[in-house]
Design an enzyme around this catalytic site. Sequence first.
Site, PDB file in Angstrom:
ATOM      1  N   TRP B 102     -33.139  -5.226   4.508  1.00 35.54           N
ATOM      2  CA  TRP B 102     -33.904  -4.067   4.965  1.00 35.54           C
ATOM      3  C   TRP B 102     -35.329  -4.078   4.446  1.00 35.54           C
ATOM      4  O   TRP B 102     -36.249  -3.621   5.121  1.00 35.54           O
ATOM      5  CB  TRP B 102     -33.162  -2.763   4.651  1.00 35.54           C
ATOM      6  N   ASP B 172     -37.427   3.492   1.064  1.00 30.16           N
ATOM      7  CA  ASP B 172     -36.372   3.568   2.068  1.00 30.16           C
ATOM      8  C   ASP B 172     -35.063   3.856   1.332  1.00 30.16           C
ATOM      9  O   ASP B 172     -34.505   2.971   0.681  1.00 30.16           O
ATOM     10  CB  ASP B 172     -36.296   2.237   2.828  1.00 30.16           C
ATOM     11  N   LYS B 196     -25.573   7.412   6.894  1.00 29.88           N
ATOM     12  CA  LYS B 196     -24.769   7.025   5.745  1.00 29.88           C
ATOM     13  C   LYS B 196     -24.354   8.289   4.973  1.00 29.88           C
ATOM     14  O   LYS B 196     -23.211   8.720   5.072  1.00 29.88           O
ATOM     15  CB  LYS B 196     -25.534   6.059   4.833  1.00 29.88           C
TER      16      LYS B 196
END
Lengths: 361, 361
Positions: B102, B172, B196
């Site tokens: 990511w 993030d 999530k």
Amino acid sequence: MTQVFNFSAGPAVLPSEVLRQVQAELLDWHGSGMSVMEMSHRGIEFGQILSEAEADLRALMAIPDNYKVLFLQGGAMLQFSMLPLNFAQTDSTIDFVHTGHWSKGAIAEAKRYAKVNIVASSEDKNFSYVPEESTWQRTPDAAYLHYCSNETIGGVEFNHIPQSDGVPLICDMSSNILSRPIDVSQFAVIYAGAQKNIGPSGVALSIVREDMLGKARSDIPTLMNYKTFADNGSMYNTPPTFGIYVAGLVFKWLLKNGGLAVMEQKNIAKANVLYSAIDASNGFYHCPVALANRSRMNIPFTLADSNLDKEFLAGAEARHLLQLKGHRSVGGMRASIYNAMPLEGCQALAAYMNEFAKTKG
Amino acid sequence: MTQVFNFSAGPAVLPSEVLRQVQAELLDWHGSGMSVMEMSHRGIEFGQILSEAEADLRALMAIPDNYKVLFLQGGAMLQFSMLPLNFAQTDSTIDFVHTGHWSKGAIAEAKRYAKVNIVASSEDKNFSYVPEESTWQRTPDAAYLHYCSNETIGGVEFNHIPQSDGVPLICDMSSNILSRPIDVSQFAVIYAGAQKNIGPSGVALSIVREDMLGKARSDIPTLMNYKTFADNGSMYNTPPTFGIYVAGLVFKWLLKNGGLAVMEQKNIAKANVLYSAIDASNGFYHCPVALANRSRMNIPFTLADSNLDKEFLAGAEARHLLQLKGHRSVGGMRASIYNAMPLEGCQALAAYMNEFAKTKG
């Protein structure tokens, strides 16, 4: 629970049969033990949901094979930016028909990225009609021709598909998609936010002819490039899974109920109930839209005496006729009667309108 | 219904209490007669849902008043583009810590819009650790310093907040937000996809310090400018209403259950159950991540004999332990154990792992 009729312009009423199914399988989709909200988008369960949604939409709209069906985020409004960045260059001209609020939004954003030519505008009469196509001042080599097939706020609807004469035709169908059959092959791109006739907000749809893809500007954000979605089956990143699931159930509901031709007849009948109530009121109610362009989806009307607006709305509310207040930019009332609004809702509203006019007229 | 434990990396398990409430009020929210999916985003009902969601999140994370809480669309990935377009110029440098998949995605997109400096990378050991902060090669006047606090695929988690030395710190937090208390005041921007620890996919969250706003590039699409959302209370266009509603219920569930400090203790206990099973297996199972950076949210592990992978997964499935297959880029297994995964799920998985190792080891 209270039976209400919800005339919201969007997010809007959904088929009660669909909502009951969503409720029934909310904790456990098809024996998976999981809610759709909990499923990996890469799993077989959601894969099935997504592919059925696409196949059902293709069947409903008779979408030709050379069109991609894309499920996006950001609503129709993010596509106001995506369209010029994908399909026009800085020095090319985009032709727009200007018929009201949503045309205006698309135009404003396009102007930031390309030249814009307004082929025709109905601003002279407060956006109450669609300018006659023969008067349009077109650009022969326009990057594309854009129009909004139904202005949700003004209640102005196109009753035909414009001749594009070889220029790619792009249409914002947010508020009348799936309300009638249309010939997809006449369009380069059809796009729509979901929250009127498709499903919950947070999903947007785009139907893109394949030859339009791959010409985006090089500096475009990856997630604003239609090709990113086309090349990855709308799964470059995590899609709005639950919204797509509900949209898929709406597509199945439409297919089961006869498809778009049947839906069109129902929508005509529903709209007639309300327009008749307005027209038979001897001027107590007034719809500002030209007869030929009256929307079947969003019916704006005013009371001759606007001092009665509040009382009208309160009485409607008391009869469980909800969300009838017009958009602040035009005032008055607006009844949005998308596919999921039953005829009974329109009849109940018309009965109330008649009664109110009789008492106060 | 079948009781399953769903270890999906996202979209992922949601609190069963929340899902039951969503189900109970799906057709009729608080006596309104409408589903949340059917409500106008401008109505008082959704207004209340949105403002409570924001207030509850502020309480949970102790978000200071000089931060805006924004509900967006497009996931964390659209923000990979939004961040450089809002907070960096073409000739400015963005500092990145590169700890895996990511980070890589954010770096690739940022490179298209600004200069990028990788302050440190753990690529030398297959992204299995967080590089020691003292070794980072920082740019003194960087536009911002970016890191990913938990690499969902690699299972690598920061156990501290980096010192930013006056450079705006952007993180993030998609896969560990709300899993522990954090000091928001150390950040310029925190962002996260919802799917999530927050709620269903299709919602993204951004917490932006006010002084960061208003510096975006002039050619930025309107809906990619954080200021558009900040100035309009996340309602410039129709937000993903249903997803925000579910997220709001998750926030209330967290508050009711003691908030993030309690959640952190539960998450430590849950992770320990699984890491203990791995560590006690005499090499039958292996976690490639450095001890200090083992994630509490995503626990990747391999079997010493990868020929047993399929059998392990089939046996897990038979015990209703779902979605344990590792990401295709790293192979093996991955157990994602977000806030909504109960301790019992981890215990059931650990028991199965022990049993499988005993039988096959």
